[in-house]
Design a protein around this motif. Structure first.
Motif, PDB file in Angstrom:
ATOM      1  N   PHE A 120      53.310  12.178  73.945  1.00 15.28           N
ATOM      2  CA  PHE A 120      51.976  12.298  74.541  1.00 15.28           C
ATOM      3  C   PHE A 120      51.555  13.765  74.596  1.00 15.28           C
ATOM      4  O   PHE A 120      50.379  14.090  74.506  1.00 15.28           O
ATOM      5  CB  PHE A 120      51.960  11.717  75.964  1.00 15.28           C
ATOM      6  N   PHE A 121      52.537  14.634  74.787  1.00 14.51           N
ATOM      7  CA  PHE A 121      52.272  16.064  74.937  1.00 14.51           C
ATOM      8  C   PHE A 121      52.435  16.817  73.610  1.00 14.51           C
ATOM      9  O   PHE A 121      51.751  17.807  73.377  1.00 14.51           O
ATOM     10  CB  PHE A 121      53.217  16.655  75.984  1.00 14.51           C
ATOM     11  N   MET A 122      53.337  16.351  72.777  1.00 15.94           N
ATOM     12  CA  MET A 122      53.585  16.972  71.486  1.00 15.94           C
ATOM     13  C   MET A 122      53.645  15.876  70.425  1.00 15.94           C
ATOM     14  O   MET A 122      54.704  15.307  70.156  1.00 15.94           O
ATOM     15  CB  MET A 122      54.900  17.778  71.521  1.00 15.94           C
ATOM     16  N   PRO A 123      52.496  15.517  69.843  1.00 19.41           N
ATOM     17  CA  PRO A 123      52.489  14.448  68.838  1.00 19.41           C
ATOM     18  C   PRO A 123      53.395  14.776  67.653  1.00 19.41           C
ATOM     19  O   PRO A 123      53.357  15.890  67.117  1.00 19.41           O
ATOM     20  CB  PRO A 123      51.021  14.389  68.412  1.00 19.41           C
ATOM     21  N   VAL A 124      54.209  13.812  67.285  1.00 17.98           N
ATOM     22  CA  VAL A 124      55.101  13.953  66.135  1.00 17.98           C
ATOM     23  C   VAL A 124      55.041  12.656  65.338  1.00 17.98           C
ATOM     24  O   VAL A 124      55.188  11.574  65.909  1.00 17.98           O
ATOM     25  CB  VAL A 124      56.558  14.223  66.565  1.00 17.98           C
ATOM     26  N   ASP A 125      54.842  12.782  64.046  1.00 17.91           N
ATOM     27  CA  ASP A 125      54.846  11.614  63.176  1.00 17.91           C
ATOM     28  C   ASP A 125      56.292  11.272  62.832  1.00 17.91           C
ATOM     29  O   ASP A 125      56.986  12.050  62.164  1.00 17.91           O
ATOM     30  CB  ASP A 125      54.055  11.924  61.901  1.00 17.91           C
ATOM     31  N   LEU A 126      56.744  10.115  63.290  1.00 21.14           N
ATOM     32  CA  LEU A 126      58.118   9.705  63.037  1.00 21.14           C
ATOM     33  C   LEU A 126      58.254   8.805  61.815  1.00 21.14           C
ATOM     34  O   LEU A 126      59.352   8.315  61.533  1.00 21.14           O
ATOM     35  CB  LEU A 126      58.690   8.988  64.265  1.00 21.14           C
ATOM     36  N   ALA A 127      57.173   8.622  61.064  1.00 25.74           N
ATOM     37  CA  ALA A 127      57.238   7.772  59.874  1.00 25.74           C
ATOM     38  C   ALA A 127      58.307   8.227  58.878  1.00 25.74           C
ATOM     39  O   ALA A 127      58.935   7.372  58.235  1.00 25.74           O
ATOM     40  CB  ALA A 127      55.870   7.721  59.193  1.00 25.74           C
ATOM     41  N   PRO A 128      58.551   9.538  58.721  1.00 23.50           N
ATOM     42  CA  PRO A 128      59.604   9.952  57.783  1.00 23.50           C
ATOM     43  C   PRO A 128      61.022   9.689  58.290  1.00 23.50           C
ATOM     44  O   PRO A 128      61.984   9.991  57.565  1.00 23.50           O
ATOM     45  CB  PRO A 128      59.363  11.469  57.647  1.00 23.50           C
ATOM     46  N   TYR A 129      61.148   9.130  59.492  1.00 20.20           N
ATOM     47  CA  TYR A 129      62.465   8.955  60.105  1.00 20.20           C
ATOM     48  C   TYR A 129      62.684   7.479  60.468  1.00 20.20           C
ATOM     49  O   TYR A 129      62.656   7.097  61.646  1.00 20.20           O
ATOM     50  CB  TYR A 129      62.580   9.834  61.351  1.00 20.20           C
ATOM     51  N   PRO A 130      62.937   6.624  59.487  1.00 14.23           N
ATOM     52  CA  PRO A 130      63.052   5.190  59.765  1.00 14.23           C
ATOM     53  C   PRO A 130      64.220   4.841  60.680  1.00 14.23           C
ATOM     54  O   PRO A 130      64.132   3.873  61.449  1.00 14.23           O
ATOM     55  CB  PRO A 130      63.223   4.569  58.371  1.00 14.23           C
ATOM     56  N   ASN A 131      65.309   5.594  60.614  1.00 16.30           N
ATOM     57  CA  ASN A 131      66.437   5.292  61.497  1.00 16.30           C
ATOM     58  C   ASN A 131      66.087   5.592  62.951  1.00 16.30           C
ATOM     59  O   ASN A 131      66.503   4.858  63.861  1.00 16.30           O
ATOM     60  CB  ASN A 131      67.665   6.108  61.085  1.00 16.30           C
ATOM     61  N   ILE A 132      65.332   6.651  63.190  1.00 14.13           N
ATOM     62  CA  ILE A 132      64.880   6.956  64.549  1.00 14.13           C
ATOM     63  C   ILE A 132      63.952   5.863  65.052  1.00 14.13           C
ATOM     64  O   ILE A 132      64.070   5.405  66.199  1.00 14.13           O
ATOM     65  CB  ILE A 132      64.190   8.329  64.608  1.00 14.13           C
ATOM     66  N   LEU A 133      63.037   5.426  64.208  1.00 16.29           N
ATOM     67  CA  LEU A 133      62.101   4.374  64.618  1.00 16.29           C
ATOM     68  C   LEU A 133      62.840   3.073  64.936  1.00 16.29           C
ATOM     69  O   LEU A 133      62.507   2.392  65.920  1.00 16.29           O
ATOM     70  CB  LEU A 133      61.059   4.148  63.526  1.00 16.29           C
TER      71      LEU A 133
END
Length: 213
Positions: free
Chosen positions: A172-185
């Motif tokens: 919410f405070f620091m938007p990060v696109d996690l699409a490149p990280y499927p294991n994290i998702l």
């Protein structure tokens, strides 16, 4: 009675989640951020000199810092649950990832958040350096979660509880696109499916849209 002084959208969600995982009796006191500064309100600041969440009280004890609070709760109320001892082959990994959360991941996101608010531009050397550092940090987590189900290895531990905030609500405070990280998702989805996590978020931040993707 253990009381968790909880500020919405903050690292104190870790403490609420831990209490739910352990099934211990606790009281939850909510605080709301200042609508202009988004900082802690005066009544929360009055609890502890650091002036931010999380804070717990228990009897005469007043304790801040999410890592210290988690260590305290599992030591006093956990009966050995959600931790690994030195006899466990995953002990070193458990310690590493437990401290990685606030030692590397959260500071990296925090530095990027500050630089983003300064609006220095994408080509500024410091912006590029800190963005690259965050990428390496997330890449390390991605690689780890490609090999194991939980950060410590085969078991869910407080290392996971410490880490998930940075991968979810912190965005919410620091938007990060996690699409490149499927294991994290995939990991976030596994954590979000835990009944204790669902109870904690419903109690601590009711109505908040969870950043799980």
């Amino acid at each position: 009675m253990l009381t968790v002084h909880h500020l919405g959208r903050s690292q104190s969600e870790r403490i609420v989640w831990l209490c739910e995982e352990l099934g211990i009796d606790y009281a939850l006191k909510h605080y709301t951020r200042d609508p202009v500064t988004m900082l802690s309100p005066p009544d929360l600041k009055a609890l502890h000199p650091i002036g931010s969440a999380p804070v717990i009280t228990e009897g005469d004890l007043v304790l801040a810092e999410s890592g210290a609070i988690i260590d305290y709760i599992v030591a006093k109320h956990g009966s050995g649950r959600l931790t690994l001892g030195p006899e466990n082959p995953d002990f070193a990994a458990y310690l590493y990832w437990l401290h990685f959360a606030n030692g590397s991941l959260q500071p990296s996101m925090g530095r990027n958040m500050i630089l983003r608010r300064l609006e220095l531009g994408d080509t500024h050397p410091m912006v590029q350096a800190m963005r690259e550092r965050l990428g390496r940090t997330l890449g390390l987590i991605e690689a780890r979660l490609g090999a194991v189900a939980y950060l410590a290895g085969t078991q869910f531990t407080i290392a996971d509880i410490m880490t998930v905030f940075s991968l979810t609500t912190m965005r919410f405070f620091m938007p990060v696109d996690l699409a490149p990280y499927p294991n994290i998702l995939a990991y976030i989805q596994r954590m979000a499916a835990r009944p204790a996590y669902q109870r904690a978020m419903a109690k601590g931040d009711p109505g908040m849209a969870l950043l799980l993707t």
